[in-house]
Design a protein around this motif. Structure first.
Motif, PDB file in Angstrom:
ATOM      1  N   PHE A  46       0.854  -1.193   0.000  1.00 46.72           N
ATOM      2  CA  PHE A  46       0.000   0.000   0.000  1.00 46.72           C
ATOM      3  C   PHE A  46       0.886   1.237   0.000  1.00 46.72           C
ATOM      4  CE2 PHE A  46      -2.550  -3.213   2.204  1.00 46.72           C
ATOM      5  CZ  PHE A  46      -3.750  -3.129   1.519  1.00 46.72           C
ATOM      6  N   ASP A  47       0.398   2.266  -0.655  1.00 44.52           N
ATOM      7  CA  ASP A  47       1.069   3.567  -0.531  1.00 44.52           C
ATOM      8  C   ASP A  47       0.031   4.674  -0.595  1.00 44.52           C
ATOM      9  OD1 ASP A  47       2.750   5.954  -0.870  1.00 44.52           O
ATOM     10  OD2 ASP A  47       4.369   4.515  -1.140  1.00 44.52           O
ATOM     11  N   THR A  48       0.225   5.705   0.200  1.00 43.97           N
ATOM     12  CA  THR A  48      -0.681   6.860   0.156  1.00 43.97           C
ATOM     13  C   THR A  48      -0.551   7.608  -1.164  1.00 43.97           C
ATOM     14  OG1 THR A  48       0.917   7.593   1.807  1.00 43.97           O
ATOM     15  CG2 THR A  48      -1.375   7.798   2.381  1.00 43.97           C
ATOM     16  N   ALA A  49       0.614   7.502  -1.771  1.00 46.71           N
ATOM     17  CA  ALA A  49       0.826   8.185  -3.055  1.00 46.71           C
ATOM     18  C   ALA A  49       0.000   7.488  -4.138  1.00 46.71           C
ATOM     19  CB  ALA A  49       2.305   8.120  -3.420  1.00 46.71           C
ATOM     20  N   ASP A  50      -0.192   8.185  -5.284  1.00 46.08           N
ATOM     21  CA  ASP A  50      -0.957   7.514  -6.327  1.00 46.08           C
ATOM     22  C   ASP A  50      -0.051   6.856  -7.364  1.00 46.08           C
ATOM     23  OD1 ASP A  50      -0.142   9.527  -7.971  1.00 46.08           O
ATOM     24  OD2 ASP A  50      -2.067  10.576  -7.996  1.00 46.08           O
ATOM     25  N   ASP A  51       1.224   6.728  -7.003  1.00 49.49           N
ATOM     26  CA  ASP A  51       2.138   5.960  -7.863  1.00 49.49           C
ATOM     27  C   ASP A  51       3.345   5.535  -7.040  1.00 49.49           C
ATOM     28  OD1 ASP A  51       3.179   4.689 -10.048  1.00 49.49           O
ATOM     29  OD2 ASP A  51       3.728   6.521 -11.147  1.00 49.49           O
ATOM     30  N   VAL A  52       4.196   4.796  -7.675  1.00 48.16           N
ATOM     31  CA  VAL A  52       5.419   4.342  -7.002  1.00 48.16           C
ATOM     32  C   VAL A  52       6.389   5.523  -6.846  1.00 48.16           C
ATOM     33  CG1 VAL A  52       5.220   2.021  -7.959  1.00 48.16           C
ATOM     34  CG2 VAL A  52       6.558   3.753  -9.184  1.00 48.16           C
ATOM     35  N   GLY A  53       7.471   5.301  -6.111  1.00 52.06           N
ATOM     36  CA  GLY A  53       8.537   6.319  -6.059  1.00 52.06           C
ATOM     37  C   GLY A  53       8.907   6.766  -4.670  1.00 52.06           C
ATOM     38  N   GLY A  54       7.930   6.763  -3.724  1.00 53.73           N
ATOM     39  CA  GLY A  54       8.243   7.185  -2.351  1.00 53.73           C
ATOM     40  C   GLY A  54       8.830   8.587  -2.333  1.00 53.73           C
ATOM     41  N   THR A  55      10.009   8.721  -1.779  1.00 53.51           N
ATOM     42  CA  THR A  55      10.713  10.008  -1.711  1.00 53.51           C
ATOM     43  C   THR A  55      10.642  10.753  -3.037  1.00 53.51           C
ATOM     44  OG1 THR A  55      12.272   9.287  -0.029  1.00 53.51           O
ATOM     45  CG2 THR A  55      13.047  10.985  -1.543  1.00 53.51           C
ATOM     46  N   TRP A  56      10.828  10.014  -4.124  1.00 52.07           N
ATOM     47  CA  TRP A  56      10.961  10.647  -5.430  1.00 52.07           C
ATOM     48  C   TRP A  56       9.604  10.901  -6.080  1.00 52.07           C
ATOM     49  CZ3 TRP A  56      15.383  12.793  -5.341  1.00 52.07           C
ATOM     50  CH2 TRP A  56      16.366  12.221  -4.523  1.00 52.07           C
ATOM     51  N   TYR A  57       8.559  10.402  -5.436  1.00 51.35           N
ATOM     52  CA  TYR A  57       7.204  10.763  -5.825  1.00 51.35           C
ATOM     53  C   TYR A  57       6.830  12.093  -5.165  1.00 51.35           C
ATOM     54  CZ  TYR A  57       2.115  10.795  -5.787  1.00 51.35           C
ATOM     55  OH  TYR A  57       0.805  11.175  -5.919  1.00 51.35           O
ATOM     56  N   GLU A  96      14.031  12.251 -13.100  1.00 51.79           N
ATOM     57  CA  GLU A  96      14.744  11.112 -13.692  1.00 51.79           C
ATOM     58  C   GLU A  96      14.734   9.909 -12.737  1.00 51.79           C
ATOM     59  OE1 GLU A  96      18.590  12.063 -15.290  1.00 51.79           O
ATOM     60  OE2 GLU A  96      18.985   9.996 -15.882  1.00 51.79           O
ATOM     61  N   ILE A  97      14.905  10.173 -11.456  1.00 54.59           N
ATOM     62  CA  ILE A  97      14.899   9.054 -10.496  1.00 54.59           C
ATOM     63  C   ILE A  97      13.490   8.448 -10.431  1.00 54.59           C
ATOM     64  CG2 ILE A  97      15.396   8.317  -8.129  1.00 54.59           C
ATOM     65  CD1 ILE A  97      17.303  10.749  -7.916  1.00 54.59           C
ATOM     66  N   LEU A  98      12.488   9.320 -10.481  1.00 54.20           N
ATOM     67  CA  LEU A  98      11.108   8.803 -10.467  1.00 54.20           C
ATOM     68  C   LEU A  98      10.850   7.955 -11.719  1.00 54.20           C
ATOM     69  CD1 LEU A  98       8.358   8.669  -9.096  1.00 54.20           C
ATOM     70  CD2 LEU A  98       7.764  10.831 -10.191  1.00 54.20           C
ATOM     71  N   SER A  99      11.340   8.425 -12.870  1.00 58.36           N
ATOM     72  CA  SER A  99      11.162   7.628 -14.103  1.00 58.36           C
ATOM     73  C   SER A  99      11.820   6.271 -13.947  1.00 58.36           C
ATOM     74  CB  SER A  99      11.822   8.270 -15.318  1.00 58.36           C
ATOM     75  OG  SER A  99      11.444   9.540 -15.456  1.00 58.36           O
ATOM     76  N   TYR A 100      12.973   6.264 -13.317  1.00 56.15           N
ATOM     77  CA  TYR A 100      13.692   5.000 -13.119  1.00 56.15           C
ATOM     78  C   TYR A 100      12.857   4.043 -12.272  1.00 56.15           C
ATOM     79  CZ  TYR A 100      17.178   1.951 -10.861  1.00 56.15           C
ATOM     80  OH  TYR A 100      17.865   0.870 -10.357  1.00 56.15           O
ATOM     81  N   LEU A 101      12.304   4.557 -11.173  1.00 58.99           N
ATOM     82  CA  LEU A 101      11.537   3.673 -10.286  1.00 58.99           C
ATOM     83  C   LEU A 101      10.255   3.196 -10.986  1.00 58.99           C
ATOM     84  CD1 LEU A 101      12.191   5.500  -6.907  1.00 58.99           C
ATOM     85  CD2 LEU A 101      13.116   3.295  -7.640  1.00 58.99           C
ATOM     86  N   ARG A 102       9.685   4.056 -11.808  1.00 59.52           N
ATOM     87  CA  ARG A 102       8.510   3.625 -12.591  1.00 59.52           C
ATOM     88  C   ARG A 102       8.911   2.543 -13.592  1.00 59.52           C
ATOM     89  NH1 ARG A 102       5.768   9.365 -14.216  1.00 59.52           N
ATOM     90  NH2 ARG A 102       4.317   9.490 -12.478  1.00 59.52           N
ATOM     91  N   TYR A 103      10.075   2.746 -14.171  1.00 55.38           N
ATOM     92  CA  TYR A 103      10.584   1.764 -15.139  1.00 55.38           C
ATOM     93  C   TYR A 103      10.750   0.398 -14.462  1.00 55.38           C
ATOM     94  CZ  TYR A 103      13.726  -0.255 -18.639  1.00 55.38           C
ATOM     95  OH  TYR A 103      14.299  -1.071 -19.579  1.00 55.38           O
ATOM     96  N   VAL A 104      11.304   0.424 -13.259  1.00 57.98           N
ATOM     97  CA  VAL A 104      11.498  -0.829 -12.498  1.00 57.98           C
ATOM     98  C   VAL A 104      10.140  -1.471 -12.227  1.00 57.98           C
ATOM     99  CG1 VAL A 104      12.323  -1.809 -10.305  1.00 57.98           C
ATOM    100  CG2 VAL A 104      13.636  -0.004 -11.435  1.00 57.98           C
ATOM    101  N   ALA A 105       9.172  -0.631 -11.813  1.00 56.87           N
ATOM    102  CA  ALA A 105       7.835  -1.158 -11.500  1.00 56.87           C
ATOM    103  C   ALA A 105       7.205  -1.774 -12.740  1.00 56.87           C
ATOM    104  CB  ALA A 105       6.956  -0.041 -10.958  1.00 56.87           C
TER     105      ALA A 105
END
Ligand code: FAD
Ligand code: NAP
Length: 867
Positions: A46-57, A96-105
């Motif tokens: 679960f995450d409160t955010a509406d996408d992955v990334g955490g810090t970078w979201y 760019e870091i957020l794109s990376y984490l999205r890419y991983v997801a």
């Protein structure tokens, strides 16, 4: 190249029961979901955010970047991913870091098992079902065996604690909750409050847009230029040549980044002014956070060395910032460099040279209140269109205790941690079975490359779960003993550094009312990884594993040695030196002298004078250490260690200096005749003669007549104890107190500590045997002038007696402390936890010994008559 799509599929089916629930979908949550899937376990995140990334979201403020090079700050678990992804900059931007984490997801199809826009609100351990029961703010109810909080160390913004904050009618932003559509400050009057990393990264970019920018600074920070650009060619080449080797080196490094290229042996105080400047310049140009803590080898442990580096930093600030008053305000003075997280910036200091940028130093002009129109300081009212809060986070524990997590017996995490967080390995905590925190308090986390730390945690905890399943266990929970031991170890590690001296978020000092403690493990990732692996190798040391076939618990403590003592022992082991007991006494003396010549000199004292005093069979040498300030002062007669065979005035010189400075007493270090040339009782006779002479000449030594303390270390403490007994029996000289540091008491080698600590801790049982044989005939070993435990104890002066946990002599010291107390002698017994026989005397080498010496002197003071 990115597979990531901006369109996020929100699935709202939540399975009622899974093997594991993960909270958080940042670096940690993503890797956890991947690992559980690989293991064939059902998982939901679960995450409160509406996408992955955490810090970078969340942290989308202008200028947001990483401060660990992105070639290191990334996952290493997927070699294919590493080949597919190329970073464009040394320190990539947030997008760019957020794109990376999205890419991983996307690549691993992780979103399938993540529910976004959902806050986990409570988690309760059901003892009967041996399951966790979780609730979310969207009404989901989930049951799971394992509950893992991957909620981030820096994800819970700190409450805004400034008077009137809710009255401001203009736009309000927090760097960690930045609008996704961005903010245009063109033509606006903007205030930024806070000058930590977020403020320092965003201020130059906000200044580039705003009509007027006013920065409200409470504490100036140390900040070095990032020198951002393309990824460092050396790192790119190293990765291309041997990616696996590079990642392995990172995993086994102190900071989660291979740092050998930064290391130096240069000590700040020893360095010449040119060398100091050269080192500072190197760090300034290097553009690397870890270069700051490598300016000098001792910059993070020695305040004087740190001051040297900090002064060079302040000079640099004055060179860059044109307005002298602003420059002075930007010079940090209230904390040592590196004790608050330093920053890497792009044009931060120079921004204050722009005509429309102003710094308000809140130490001189505090905020009175925020108003509807702007900010009132105690001196003026300033109007703003927007206020940006860069005021930081309730770090390390904020996001953990924000969830109502209740373990065994309904006790919540918040209740358990109300006086300070305690964990075992930063991963688990007693009373909370099958509960794991990723990068929790007491783990290396924010002091290293978090990507590497997170991978280690996730690997460890998922391997642990696989082990439980493979061996028929349902639950795992640490023991109190293990947790207390780890908490002490975390504190010990921090206390040998300067880190706990600052009011930082590492200490919880930024959040009013939060317990003050050092929340991060400072021993480094490599030491931490070793500890975690050793726990597993020792059959899950310190954990209770429970299952239908019963429970298993190998209770105990990991990392019991003081961290610096462990490092010293390991360094000494690598030298592969011949054991001293294989040498002749002369060779052993030469070796000891050579070693002593290479140590730090010890603190400066008021004056040092060598002289001769009459021993029992001719003169013996003494060295007088006088404290700064006026005489007369109490006198300590001190006898050096060395097993009656080796050692001399030089061998214990740093310790005597330290005793002199700490106690304010004059220390008279006395030599005595050594064995085998002069066997027992020559040394005893010399010691008694010396104390008589010192007592008779106290005044001319700068001392107060009648205020004599007798002290010694090891064999010297045996002599000191013997002198006290002799003086007691003979009716003089009067001795006020005795200080016995890891003493020889009776040389009874059948005591358990001779077995348990007989090898691997410096002083060995074999060496003690060699020393006893050189010193005293077997037939004399019950003589109370050697076996002081057999002497008459009633009426002896009060004692401060120190034993070390990993000393073969520990048990005889314990026995003497007990016997003295039984005989009615006031005893202050200090058990030096995690220490070895020699570490307490290794001034400025084993830094952890300083705390014990401070306690020792404090206790001694309490035994002396007060004026
Ligand atoms: P996070 O990324 O913080 O993710 C935690 C997630 O948990 C969040 O998305 C949050 O919404 C969610 N969450 C929390 N509570 C709940 C709940 N109750 N219910 C549902 N969801 C919840 N570290 C470095 O090593 N190098 C760097 O360069 C670096 N730069 C940083 C820059 C900034 C601006 C900040 C703030 C931190 C930086 N860090 C850096 C630290 C950074 O936090 C970590 O590197 C890493 O991103 C943490 O990942 P995580 O998955 O553990 O936690
Ligand atoms: P921070 O380091 O805690 O800085 C907060 C700033 O706000 C401090 O200057 C603090 O002053 C000030 N402040 C807090 N409350 C205030 C108040 N009531 N009045 C006036 N000033 C107040 O927070 P951060 O800048 O968000 O950084 C937190 C951590 O996140 C960093 O240390 C780092 O680990 C990570 N981070 C990394 C990067 C990066 O470069 N990659 C960027 C951002 C964040 P005091 O110091 O006096 O308390």
């Amino acid at each position: 190249m990115s597979l990531a799509s901006d369109e996020v599929t929100v699935r709202r089916t939540v399975p009622p029961e899974v093997d594991a629930v993960v909270v958080g979908a940042g670096f940690a949550g993503l890797y956890l979901v991947h690992r559980f899937r690989q293991m064939g376990r059902s998982v939901i995140a679960f995450d409160t955010a509406d996408d992955v990334g955490g810090t970078w979201y969340w942290n989308r403020y202008p200028g947001a970047r990483c401060d660990i090079a992105t070639t290191d700050y990334c996952f290493s678990f997927d070699p294919e991913l590493e080949r597919e992804w190329t970073w464009s900059e040394k320190y990539a931007t947030q997008p760019e870091i957020l794109s990376y984490l999205r890419y991983v997801a996307d690549k691993h199809d992780l979103r399938r098992d993540i529910r976004f826009s959902t806050r986990v609100t409570s988690a309760r351990w059901d003892e009967r079902a041996r399951r966790w029961k979780l609730e979310t703010d969207r009404g989901d109810l989930v049951t799971c065996r394992f509950y893992i909080m991957a909620t981030g160390c820096l994800s819970m913004p700190k409450d805004i604690d400034i008077e009137g904050a809710d009255r401001f009618a203009g736009a309000v932003y927090h760097t960690s909750r930045w609008p996704h559509e961005g903010v245009d400050f063109t033509g606006k009057r903007v205030a930024v409050i806070g000058t930590g990393s977020s403020g320092i990264q965003s201020i130059p970019l906000i200044a580039a847009q705003a009509a007027r920018l006013t920065v409200f600074q409470r504490t100036p920070n140390f900040t070095f230029p990032a020198h951002n650009g393309p990824p460092r060619p050396e790192t790119v080449a190293a990765l291309a040549a041997d990616r696996d080797g590079y990642r392995e080196a990172a995993r086994n490094s102190r900071a989660g980044v291979p740092l050998d290229h930064l290391a130096t042996n240069l000590l700040g105080e020893v360095a010449t002014p040119e060398q100091r400047r050269e080192r500072f310049e190197w760090a300034w140009e290097r553009g690397e956070l870890f270069a700051l803590s490598a300016i000098f080898a001792d910059v993070m442990i020695n305040p004087r060395s740190n001051d040297i580096a900090a002064e060079l930093y302040r000079e640099r600030v004055r060179e860059i910032v044109k307005n002298p008053e602003t420059a002075e305000s930007l010079c940090p003075r209230d904390h040592y460099m590196g004790t608050k997280r330093p920053c890497l910036d792009t044009n931060y200091l120079a921004t204050y040279n722009l005509p429309h940028v102003r710094l308000i130093d809140l130490r001189k002009h505090p905020i009175a209140s925020i108003t509807e129109k702007g900010i009132d300081t105690v001196d003026e009212s300033l109007a703003f269109d927007a206020i940006v809060y860069a005021t930081g986070f309730d770090a390390m524990t904020g996001a953990l205790v924000a969830v109502d997590v209740a373990g065994r017996d309904g006790v919540t995490l918040e209740e358990k941690w109300k006086d300070g967080a305690s964990t075992y390995l930063g991963l688990t905590t007693t009373g909370f079975p099958n509960f794991f925190t990723v990068t929790g308090p007491g783990s290396p986390s924010v002091l290293c490359n978090m990507a590497a730390a997170i991978e280690q945690h996730v690997d460890w905890l998922t391997d642990c779960i696989a082990y439980l399943d493979a061996n028929g266990f349902d639950t795992i929970e640490p023991t109190e003993t293990a947790e207390t031991g780890w908490t002490e170890h975390v504190r010990d590690c921090a206390e040998i550094t300067l880190l706990p001296t600052a009011s930082s978020w590492y200490m919880g000092a930024n959040v009013p009312g939060k317990p003050r403690m050092f929340y991060v493990y400072t021993g480094g990732l490599q030491a931490y990884r070793t500890a975690c692996d050793d726990v597993v190798r020792s059959g899950y040391l310190g954990f209770r594993l429970d299952g239908p076939n019963g429970a298993v618990c190998n209770n105990g403590i990991i990392c019991q040695l003081q961290p610096d003592v462990a490092m010293l022992l390991s360094a000494i082991e690598k030298l592969n030196l011949p054991p001293m007991e294989t040498m002749s006494p002369d060779a052993a003396r030469v070796f000891t002298t050579a070693t002593a010549a290479r140590r730090p000199a010890g603190p400066r004292v008021g004056a040092v004078r060598d002289g001769l005093l009459p021993g029992s069979a001719g003169d013996v040498r003494y060295r007088l250490y006088r404290p700064e300030g006026a005489d007369p002062v109490p006198v300590i007669a001190y006898f050096h260690g060395g097993g009656w065979v080796i050692g001399d005035l030089d061998s214990d010189d740093p310790l005597c200096r330290d005793l002199c400075v700490r106690s304010g007493a004059a220390v008279v270090s006395v030599d005595y005749r050594h064995a085998p040339e002069h066997r027992f009782p020559a040394a005893v006779d010399d010691a008694l003669a010396a104390v008589r002479w010192i007592a008779a000449h106290a005044f001319e030594l700068g001392g107060i007549p009648g205020e004599l303390v007798v002290a010694g270390w090891s064999a010297g403490a045996n002599l000191a104890a013997g002198v006290c007994q002799a003086a007691n029996a003979l009716g003089g000289p009067p001795i006020r107190a005795q200080l016995l540091i890891t003493p020889v008491i009776d040389g009874d080698t059948t005591r358990p500590s001779y077995q348990a600590n007989g090898a691997g801790y410096g002083l060995t049982t074999a060496l003690l045997g060699w020393l006893y044989d050189h010193y005293i005939d077997r037939g004399d070993r019950e003589d109370p002038r050697f076996a002081v435990l057999r002497g008459r104890l009633a009426g002896l002066p009060p004692a401060v007696l120190v034993t070390a946990q990993f000393d073969p002599l520990r048990d005889e010291g314990e026995a003497y402390a007990e016997a003295l107390a039984r005989a009615g002698v006031p005893v202050h017994h200090i058990r030096a936890r995690g220490h070895i026989h020699t570490s307490l005397t290794m001034v400025d080498v084993a830094l952890s010994g300083a705390r014990v010496r401070a306690e020792m002197i404090e206790a001694l003071r309490g035994l002396l008559p007060r004026e």
